[in-house]
Design a protein around this motif. Structure first.
Motif: not given
Length: 593
Positions: A342-363
């Motif tokens: 359950t914990a992994a399912t809850i955190i998976a999308l927010p964690a990858t989303g944060l990576i995406g926000w960082a990538v977007l900020a870099w671009f």
């Protein structure tokens, strides 16, 4: 060909989005059809919401009186809710009554009402992605929603409580942050914040960050004065109007857990100061930063001096209420205290989303949109960080992750696809897209980490939770003359929603003394329980053996009153009331002299 498809998706994005929403709508109705037919309002707040709407529509309860008089009679349970969310539900019930019977009209309403804010959320997310990522990238948001289980769960049929609308207004606020038109963006954030506050304060920290972002954009660029001024005027004016229209009689006192004079005065003071900053707008960014910090200090000082009682937990519960009740609420626990899958399912999308926000900020590091990306990304980061405090922030964290997840797929995926290495082009791109859109972790867990067989105890708890609140189980209870029943706090809202009876209390923090009494009723001795039954003039005692809340009593009071009742040791002041064979409930009548 690819460019023509992108141009078509960009040019016709709104009709295409509504088509996707219609498919989502149909899927949700189909998947929850059994719940709709059985009026299965599984959450306590959903049952309380329908009881609140009925009291207004059918019993003529005053618009500003939100007390639930079938709890803790005769004073009623003091609810911190708002009428704003009652409006669409009540409107659908009245519409349904034009062509359906009373119960069927309510079924129609509880089926449709939760899906309405999903349309608002999808439009807002699409706007954010179009403005910050790419105009034709929004369809990936629809795919991402299928894997955002915590978020979408707030919009499924029968989920009629307020969380879906709050998420929708937060999504609108983020779309306002991303709006290139400054005045329109400021008004959007301000009005969305005011409407969200009118519903409740659960998302206030994210709305506050959106407000801080307006100020920091102005600090970095004096040309943002129109955005800041529009935000200040719409926030203060919208909050004042929301208070006048929706604040209940109880919320017109200086309470901390709802839109009240406390937060209204903060919004008015803050709005006035931000309007002054926008009007002045000194030329130097250093001066703007100093006066912005000074304004923030004034707002904080005003709140601390005028409303010092609101500097602690907004619920304002006592240590005893927290220990006996709130500490056992699952959604109030950090995500890592849930089962690991359950914990992994809850955190998976927010964690990858944060990576995406960082990538977007870099671009976007040399792009004028960088401040908007950083502002929205900060809200996403905060929502994810709060999962380490309470898992109830999961829906907001997943929703805020979606633009970042789409950015990760759109910005990094083509670079992998254009690699010279076939393995990178095929496997790498596939894994990245699945990971970014939130599907990889659930798929891996389902494939390689199947759920272990449940124990007999776990099966018994699941059966009790599923069977006790059903219409079939409650039907014999409903046939009794209206009475006051001492029952579990988690069962009481369902009791008042589908029977004519009254209960002592539901799981609502403003009624702390009653919550403590209900906990002590089932944990104490039979003699202590009798005193409390007399105190609340209870006519019956109703239990659901092995319901989740009952397991708490079993673990923490193994010799308490509940355990004695469940094991058949009945005190002399109770008479058993026969229920149909196989009923999951047990009922006793309180003897009176």
């Amino acid at each position: 060909m690819e460019e023509r498809v992108k141009a078509f998706v960009d040019r016709h994005w709104l009709p295409l989005l509504f088509a996707a929403y219609a498919l989502f709508f149909a899927y949700l109705i189909w998947s929850r059809w059994a719940n709709i037919q059985n009026f299965a309002l599984s959450d306590t707040d959903d049952n309380m919401r329908i009881a609140q709407v009925r009291a207004w529509l059918n019993n003529g309860q005053d618009w500003f009186d939100l007390r639930q008089y079938r709890l803790n009679a005769p004073d009623g349970a003091n609810m911190h809710w708002s009428r704003l969310v009652d409006l669409p539900l009540a409107g659908l019930i009245l519409l349904g009554r034009l062509f359906l019977g009373g119960p069927q009209a309510e079924m129609f309403a509880v089926a449709v009402a939760p899906i309405l804010p999903l349309a608002v959320l999808m439009i807002a997310l699409a706007l954010t992605i179009r403005r910050l990522v790419h105009p034709s990238a929004w369809p990936l948001m629809v795919v991402c929603l299928f894997f955002a289980g915590s978020c979408v769960a707030q919009f499924v049929p029968t989920r009629i409580d307020h969380h879906g609308w709050q998420l929708a207004f937060l999504a609108i606020a983020v779309a306002g942050l991303a709006d290139p038109r400054r005045a329109r963006g400021g008004v959007t954030v301000g009005l969305a914040s005011a409407l969200s506050l009118a519903i409740g304060l659960e998302l206030m920290i994210y709305l506050a960050l959106a407000g801080v972002a307006q100020v920091l954009m102005w600090v970095a660029d004096a040309g943002q004065r129109r955005r800041l001024g529009a935000y200040a005027a719409s926030l203060s004016g919208g909050t004042a109007l929301a208070f006048l229209l929706f604040a209940s009689n109880d919320n017109r006192l200086a309470v901390c857990d709802a839109l009240s004079p406390v937060w209204l005065s903060d919004a008015l003071v803050g709005g006035a100061l931000m309007l002054a900053l926008a009007w002045w707008s000194p030329a130097s960014w250093k001066t703007r930063l100093v006066v912005a910090v000074a304004a923030g200090a004034i707002i904080a000082g005003f709140h601390a001096l005028v409303w010092p009682h609101c500097l602690s937990r907004l619920e304002g519960v006592s240590d005893e209420v927290y220990q006996l009740w709130l500490s056992h609420v699952r959604e109030a626990r950090p995500f890592y205290r849930h089962p690991w899958k359950t914990a992994a399912t809850i955190i998976a999308l927010p964690a990858t989303g944060l990576i995406g926000w960082a990538v977007l900020a870099w671009f976007r590091r040399r792009d004028p949109r960088l401040p908007q990306v950083l502002a929205a990304g900060a809200i996403a980061l905060t929502a994810t960080a709060l999962l380490f405090w309470q898992s109830r922030t999961g829906p907001a964290a997943q929703m805020m992750a979606i633009p970042g997840a789409v950015a990760l797929a759109v910005l990094v995926g083509p670079r992998l696809y254009n690699s010279r290495h076939m393995l990178v082009r095929t496997l790498g791109t596939t894994l990245l897209v699945l990971l970014a859109l939130g599907g990889l972790v659930p798929l891996l867990l389902d494939q390689f980490a199947p759920n272990p067989p449940r124990t007999e105890r776990q099966l018994a708890v699941a059966r009790a939770n599923a069977s006790c609140p059903t219409l079939a189980a409650m039907r014999p209870i409903a046939k009794l003359p209206p009475a006051t029943m001492f029952t579990f706090g988690d069962l009481a809202p369902r009791l008042i929603a589908i029977t004519p009876h009254r209960a002592i209390i539901g799981p609502y923090h403003r009624n702390g003394p009653q919550i403590v009494d209900a906990m002590k009723f089932f944990r104490g001795t039979p003699d202590e329980a009798r005193v409390l039954a007399d105190k609340y003039r209870a006519d019956y005692v109703l239990i659901c053996p092995m319901m989740s809340q009952a397991t708490v009593y079993m673990a923490e009071a193994p010799r308490g009153f509940y355990v004695q009742l469940a094991s058949g040791r009945i005190p002399a002041w109770l008479d058993p009331v026969p229920l149909p064979e196989g009923s999951p409930l047990k009922l006793w009548r309180v003897k009176r002299p």
